[in-house]
Design an enzyme around this catalytic site. Structure first.
Site, short mmCIF file in Angstrom:
data_model
loop_
_atom_site.label_atom_id
_atom_site.label_comp_id
_atom_site.label_asym_id
_atom_site.label_seq_id
_atom_site.Cartn_x
_atom_site.Cartn_y
_atom_site.Cartn_z
N LYS A 68 0.79 -1.23 0.00
CA LYS A 68 0.00 0.00 0.00
C LYS A 68 0.83 1.29 0.00
O LYS A 68 0.50 2.29 0.63
CB LYS A 68 -1.01 0.05 1.18
CG LYS A 68 -1.80 -1.18 1.47
CD LYS A 68 -2.13 -2.04 0.31
CE LYS A 68 -3.16 -1.49 -0.63
NZ LYS A 68 -3.29 -2.39 -1.83
N THR A 71 3.11 0.16 -4.92
CA THR A 71 3.75 -0.97 -5.59
C THR A 71 3.17 -1.20 -6.98
O THR A 71 3.92 -1.36 -7.96
CB THR A 71 3.52 -2.25 -4.75
OG1 THR A 71 3.72 -1.93 -3.37
CG2 THR A 71 4.44 -3.36 -5.18
N HIS A 135 8.21 -7.45 -0.89
CA HIS A 135 7.82 -6.59 0.23
C HIS A 135 8.76 -6.81 1.42
O HIS A 135 8.57 -6.23 2.48
CB HIS A 135 6.39 -6.92 0.69
CG HIS A 135 5.31 -6.39 -0.22
ND1 HIS A 135 5.34 -5.13 -0.76
CD2 HIS A 135 4.16 -6.96 -0.66
CE1 HIS A 135 4.25 -4.94 -1.49
NE2 HIS A 135 3.52 -6.03 -1.45
N ARG A 157 5.90 5.66 1.20
CA ARG A 157 4.76 6.57 1.19
C ARG A 157 4.55 7.06 2.62
O ARG A 157 4.82 6.30 3.57
CB ARG A 157 3.53 5.79 0.74
CG ARG A 157 2.31 6.63 0.51
CD ARG A 157 1.14 5.78 0.06
NE ARG A 157 0.08 6.63 -0.46
CZ ARG A 157 -1.12 6.18 -0.82
NH1 ARG A 157 -1.40 4.89 -0.75
NH2 ARG A 157 -2.04 7.01 -1.27
P1 A3P Z 1 -5.08 4.53 -1.94
O1 A3P Z 1 -5.69 3.42 -1.15
O2 A3P Z 1 -4.62 5.66 -1.07
O3 A3P Z 1 -5.92 4.99 -3.05
P2 A3P Z 1 0.01 -0.82 -3.51
O4 A3P Z 1 0.05 -0.85 -4.99
O5 A3P Z 1 1.39 -0.78 -2.90
O6 A3P Z 1 -0.85 -1.88 -2.95
O7 A3P Z 1 -0.61 0.58 -3.09
C1 A3P Z 1 -1.96 0.84 -3.29
C2 A3P Z 1 -2.19 2.33 -3.28
O8 A3P Z 1 -1.69 2.88 -4.49
C3 A3P Z 1 -3.67 2.66 -3.25
O9 A3P Z 1 -3.74 3.94 -2.60
C4 A3P Z 1 -3.99 2.75 -4.72
O10 A3P Z 1 -5.17 3.44 -5.02
C5 A3P Z 1 -2.75 3.48 -5.22
N1 A3P Z 1 -2.51 3.28 -6.65
C6 A3P Z 1 -2.74 2.19 -7.41
N2 A3P Z 1 -2.41 2.41 -8.68
C7 A3P Z 1 -1.95 3.68 -8.74
C8 A3P Z 1 -1.46 4.50 -9.81
N3 A3P Z 1 -1.41 4.05 -11.04
N4 A3P Z 1 -1.08 5.76 -9.50
C9 A3P Z 1 -1.14 6.23 -8.23
N5 A3P Z 1 -1.59 5.51 -7.19
C10 A3P Z 1 -1.98 4.24 -7.44
#
Ligand code: A3P
Length: 325
Positions: A68, A71, A135, A157
């Site tokens: 989150k 990634t 991770h 983040r």
């Molecule tokens: P939010 O829940 O704040 O919207 P991970 O990919 O590490 O699991 O992180 C997920 C977070 O990245 C989520 O944040 C998701 O919405 C956001 N996210 C996913 N794709 C994204 C993109 N292309 N650009 C920016 N943020 C993105």
């Protein structure tokens, strides 16, 4: 005897601490403390297989992050940058039909899944440079990742948004079907989050582990912040491309190659793709759970000032260690 009893009580304390570190749950998923981090029970065998068997090559690129923290975004960007010549026609890009997580597999989830004894995945046929994700924190990584010339890209983040993002994600996993996120659930998990008890936590150890390596050797670890990527995507893409050894040419910079990649990998664009709307790559959740808002500062819509204060104390500890957002 005084000293002896003191030592004994310290031992007991440590044992107590270890006992406390057993059998934790994170949104219903069991965790155990393993080599300095909280490992999900469901991947403990895969994690050990990865640690034991993975041999990094000098040309490998490993994307490391806490869950989150962006990634999925980084997987899309990295894949698109490295393969931009192959897929210059954006309409034919694999991201239209394959979810970003399938384009760059996680070592401790997919790559070493179902490996028993000598039954290991054949990683020699993967085109170079091989792209992987993890991770896992820096310290328990397999030695070959640390000692070879392979490169690591780390994305972090701010913990306020990281926590809120996590709180939205885990209730969407199949095990939690029907769970409604409420303030009690958030408080309970905030307490755990601040104690470092969440998958791959503690937060500070994870971030500082990679950050310190990037300070020691910036050719080895590229340290990125989600917020910086949001603010200055073009600069960050150039740094990324240079770091992985395929810098954008002057012509590419003048043309719209970089903008096209930014646009293709934007949350808006990825969210609209059928594969991300309806697909299911991991067995525990649907692809769409990976795309929510993708904003900086969304935490302020969910955390009370006292909740935020607890996480800000973590940020203070990072500052004391020399790192600030
Ligand atoms: P939010 O829940 O704040 O919207 P991970 O990919 O590490 O699991 O992180 C997920 C977070 O990245 C989520 O944040 C998701 O919405 C956001 N996210 C996913 N794709 C994204 C993109 N292309 N650009 C920016 N943020 C993105």
């Amino acid at each position: 005897t005084d000293t002896k009893s003191q030592v004994q009580s310290e031992d007991e304390f440590k044992q107590g601490e270890i006992a406390l570190q057993k059998d934790q749950l994170w949104f219903g998923y069991p965790l155990h403390f393993y080599q300095g981090f909280w490992c999900l029970n469901m991947i403990s065998d895969i994690t050990i297989s990865f640690q034991t068997n993975f041999q990094a090559q000098d040309t490998d690129v490993i994307l490391a992050s806490l869950p989150k923290t962006g990634t999925t975004w980084l997987k899309s960007l990295l894949f698109s940058i490295v393969n931009r010549k192959k897929y210059s026609d954006v309409s034919q890009h694999p991201l239209h039909s394959i979810t970003p997580h399938e384009l760059i597999d996680h070592l401790e989830f997919e790559v070493y899944k179902n490996c028993h004894g000598n039954d290991l995945p054949d990683l020699t046929k993967i085109p170079l440079p091989r792209l992987f994700a993890t991770h896992m924190p820096y310290l328990p990584l397999p030695e070959s990742i640390k000692t070879s010339k392979c490169r690591i890209i780390y994305v972090c983040r701010n913990p306020l948004d990281n926590f809120v993002s996590s709180c939205h994600f885990w209730p969407k996993l199949d095990l939690n079907k029907g769970m409604k996120l409420d303030v009690n659930i958030m408080e309970e998990h905030l307490d755990k989050y601040c104690k470092g008890i969440f998958p791959f936590g503690p937060y500070e150890d994870h971030l500082l582990g990679y950050w310190k390596e990037s300070m020691k050797n910036s050719n080895k670890v590229l340290f990125l912040e989600y917020e910086g990527l949001k603010k200055e995507p073009k600069d960050h893409l150039k740094r990324l491309a240079e770091f992985v050894g395929c810098p954008f040419s002057k012509e590419e910079e003048k043309g719209n190659v970089i903008d096209e990649i930014i646009e293709l990998c934007s949350i808006k664009s990825l969210k609209e793709m059928e594969i991300n709307k309806r697909g299911k790559y991991y067995e525990w959740f649907e692809n769409k759970a990976l795309f929510r808002k993708g904003e900086v500062g969304d935490w302020s819509n969910y955390l009370t000032p006292s909740m935020a204060k607890r996480i800000e104390e973590m940020q203070e500890r990072l500052k004391e260690a020399g790192f600030s957002f």
